[in-house]
Design a protein around this motif. Sequence first.
Motif, mmCIF file in Angstrom:
data_model
loop_
_atom_site.group_PDB
_atom_site.id
_atom_site.type_symbol
_atom_site.label_atom_id
_atom_site.label_comp_id
_atom_site.label_asym_id
_atom_site.label_seq_id
_atom_site.Cartn_x
_atom_site.Cartn_y
_atom_site.Cartn_z
ATOM 1 N N UNK A 1 -29.244 -31.245 -15.458
ATOM 2 C CA UNK A 1 -29.031 -31.704 -16.828
ATOM 3 C C UNK A 1 -29.167 -30.593 -17.859
ATOM 4 N N UNK A 2 -28.972 -29.364 -17.443
ATOM 5 C CA UNK A 2 -28.974 -28.269 -18.407
ATOM 6 C C UNK A 2 -27.929 -28.539 -19.479
ATOM 7 N N UNK A 3 -28.259 -28.212 -20.716
ATOM 8 C CA UNK A 3 -27.346 -28.465 -21.831
ATOM 9 C C UNK A 3 -26.210 -27.458 -21.884
ATOM 10 N N UNK A 4 -26.460 -26.238 -21.429
ATOM 11 C CA UNK A 4 -25.450 -25.195 -21.493
ATOM 12 C C UNK A 4 -25.375 -24.512 -20.135
ATOM 13 N N UNK A 5 -24.200 -24.522 -19.535
ATOM 14 C CA UNK A 5 -24.028 -23.951 -18.199
ATOM 15 C C UNK A 5 -22.914 -22.888 -18.227
ATOM 16 N N UNK A 6 -23.007 -22.003 -19.196
ATOM 17 C CA UNK A 6 -21.977 -20.973 -19.321
ATOM 18 C C UNK A 6 -21.994 -20.045 -18.108
ATOM 19 N N UNK A 7 -20.812 -19.759 -17.611
ATOM 20 C CA UNK A 7 -20.634 -18.844 -16.485
ATOM 21 C C UNK A 7 -19.336 -18.093 -16.747
ATOM 22 N N UNK A 8 -19.466 -16.858 -17.242
ATOM 23 C CA UNK A 8 -18.292 -16.061 -17.596
ATOM 24 C C UNK A 8 -18.477 -14.637 -17.110
ATOM 25 N N UNK A 9 -17.366 -13.972 -16.840
ATOM 26 C CA UNK A 9 -17.420 -12.577 -16.419
ATOM 27 C C UNK A 9 -16.174 -11.866 -16.924
ATOM 28 N N UNK A 10 -16.290 -10.553 -17.071
ATOM 29 C CA UNK A 10 -15.154 -9.795 -17.562
ATOM 30 C C UNK A 10 -15.324 -8.313 -17.310
ATOM 31 N N UNK A 11 -14.458 -7.522 -17.937
ATOM 32 C CA UNK A 11 -14.482 -6.074 -17.738
ATOM 33 C C UNK A 11 -14.032 -5.384 -19.019
ATOM 34 N N UNK A 12 -14.608 -4.188 -19.209
ATOM 35 C CA UNK A 12 -14.198 -3.318 -20.322
ATOM 36 C C UNK A 12 -13.649 -2.028 -19.714
ATOM 37 N N UNK A 13 -12.344 -1.896 -19.695
ATOM 38 C CA UNK A 13 -11.702 -0.708 -19.118
ATOM 39 C C UNK A 13 -11.559 0.363 -20.180
ATOM 40 N N UNK A 14 -11.700 1.649 -19.800
ATOM 41 C CA UNK A 14 -11.535 2.743 -20.763
ATOM 42 C C UNK A 14 -10.054 3.015 -21.008
ATOM 43 N N UNK A 15 -9.803 3.907 -21.942
ATOM 44 C CA UNK A 15 -8.440 4.206 -22.358
ATOM 45 C C UNK A 15 -7.567 4.713 -21.206
ATOM 46 N N UNK A 16 -8.136 5.450 -20.278
ATOM 47 C CA UNK A 16 -7.348 6.065 -19.211
ATOM 48 C C UNK A 16 -6.934 5.129 -18.096
ATOM 49 N N UNK A 17 -7.383 3.857 -18.142
ATOM 50 C CA UNK A 17 -7.037 2.881 -17.116
ATOM 51 C C UNK A 17 -6.347 1.690 -17.755
ATOM 52 N N UNK A 18 -5.204 1.290 -17.176
ATOM 53 C CA UNK A 18 -4.446 0.150 -17.700
ATOM 54 C C UNK A 18 -4.591 -1.032 -16.750
ATOM 55 N N UNK A 19 -5.107 -2.131 -17.267
ATOM 56 C CA UNK A 19 -5.301 -3.337 -16.466
ATOM 57 C C UNK A 19 -3.958 -3.874 -15.974
ATOM 58 N N UNK A 20 -3.899 -4.248 -14.708
ATOM 59 C CA UNK A 20 -2.675 -4.843 -14.142
ATOM 60 C C UNK A 20 -2.742 -6.347 -14.371
ATOM 61 N N UNK A 21 -1.927 -6.831 -15.280
ATOM 62 C CA UNK A 21 -1.947 -8.252 -15.625
ATOM 63 C C UNK A 21 -1.664 -9.103 -14.388
ATOM 64 N N UNK A 22 -2.411 -10.175 -14.245
ATOM 65 C CA UNK A 22 -2.200 -11.090 -13.125
ATOM 66 C C UNK A 22 -2.824 -10.645 -11.825
ATOM 67 N N UNK A 23 -3.583 -9.554 -11.841
ATOM 68 C CA UNK A 23 -4.146 -9.033 -10.582
ATOM 69 C C UNK A 23 -5.492 -9.652 -10.213
ATOM 70 N N UNK A 24 -6.083 -10.443 -11.106
ATOM 71 C CA UNK A 24 -7.410 -11.000 -10.840
ATOM 72 C C UNK A 24 -7.323 -12.083 -9.767
ATOM 73 N N UNK A 25 -8.149 -11.929 -8.746
ATOM 74 C CA UNK A 25 -8.304 -12.958 -7.710
ATOM 75 C C UNK A 25 -9.786 -13.259 -7.556
ATOM 76 N N UNK A 26 -10.111 -14.543 -7.446
ATOM 77 C CA UNK A 26 -11.505 -14.976 -7.350
ATOM 78 C C UNK A 26 -11.665 -15.751 -6.048
ATOM 79 N N UNK A 27 -12.651 -15.328 -5.260
ATOM 80 C CA UNK A 27 -12.892 -15.933 -3.955
ATOM 81 C C UNK A 27 -14.284 -16.557 -3.900
ATOM 82 N N UNK A 28 -14.388 -17.658 -3.192
ATOM 83 C CA UNK A 28 -15.689 -18.273 -2.934
ATOM 84 C C UNK A 28 -16.325 -17.583 -1.739
ATOM 85 N N UNK A 29 -17.544 -17.069 -1.931
ATOM 86 C CA UNK A 29 -18.287 -16.478 -0.824
ATOM 87 C C UNK A 29 -17.978 -15.029 -0.594
#
Length: 449
Positions: free
Chosen positions: A233-261
Amino acid sequence: GKIMIARKKSKIMVLILTLTLLLSMGGVANAAEPRNIEEGSTATIVVDGVENSGTVTAYKVINVNFDTTNQQPQDPVYTWDANVAEWLRGHDTYKSYVEKNGNGVTTDFTGASDIEQFVDDLANAIKSGRVSVGISKEKTWSDNTDGSYEFEGMGMGAYLILVTGGVDIYSPAFTNVYPSFDTDGWKLDAPEVNVSPKSETPGLVKDVDDPTVAIGDTVKYTVTITVPQYPNNALDKRFAFGDRLPQGLSFVDGSVKIYAGSEGGKVITDCFSKTASLAEGVTFEYYADTYDELIEANEGLETIVVTYNATVNNTAYQHKDGMENTAYLEYDNGPYDLGGYRTIEDKEKVYTYALQITKTGDNSKTLEGAEFTLTGTTAMRFVEESSGIYHVAAQDEANTDVAVDRVVSNSEGIIQIKGLDVGTYTLKEVKAPDGYTLPSNPNTTITLS
């Protein structure tokens, strides 16, 4: 996580109230017995098992009726705080815990088997404002010695204990300061309370498949996250994650995959959504759409693995100390409070390199206009930034007119090539400066390590 109430020499796994015992002993005390419990008598509650950070708060929810003149408990011995009693009477599951006409604690509560669920519900009701109960005592980590929080001056009654603001997510606990009778008369029983974390400490570990790169390479990142485990019964169950890439690296859109375990396991990317409005410097962020549904759909979910890709772009060499990026996990370490999130980070660096060549002739005279090719596993193309200064062509530059196959020494005889990976290269002179001939062996082997 279990609710554990521990006395000095024993640990009891469930809350035991001694209502029946106290009532049966109500006529034992007399004027000849020592007056051990005076008006305003208190005891010290010691809360153990908490990290050296955060805040521990005690809320008094049950009162004790004790006649200090005659040294004996009075009926009803235990009464709920008036606001808690009102909440109980309106609750389908817990209405039998309070007398219909009055605030007395009933034997239904003293014999309840699922105390953990009750305390979870009560914590939710108090912190959401549906039940108004004042704070009895509050201690922060600066008051804490060796993981023990000592609450002195605690009057007779039962207390809800909440821990917030640390790294771990803690379930609420329930304990009491009750009178007990022995050969020396009535005394206050001062317990130790062990508050156990609901789960392992949430956290994340970030890895990169190859820390040395060239412009144009694709880098794969793997982040292993220990999933925060919240009380039901917790009131807030936030679970978020992300990344901060530097200027020299370009994120590949759509490349994120999340696996259980583990990677290669069940793909659960569709349980998460992208955060649309990103904070400054954040490249991407995902959050659990509904935490409870995520856990229910993946029973026993303790770990997720996130993979994603970035390409090394033509600004990579501007980072002289390596290209550092930061993965983060954000969760609520005060689960009965809204907001107040905690962020855990892990960082990785990738490195790219440069090669500087000086072309000389007789008497070490530097020579302008010598032309070379550079080959690694394949022939390479370059983009000239200024005279004699080049970077390896990025993917969007390699097949355009801006890219060249040869590098040329400048007026100082220098060629500099940026954005190379470690490895072995062949530098081949293909055109000599004016007035010179090519050497019989135009190839030079160069190893970057």
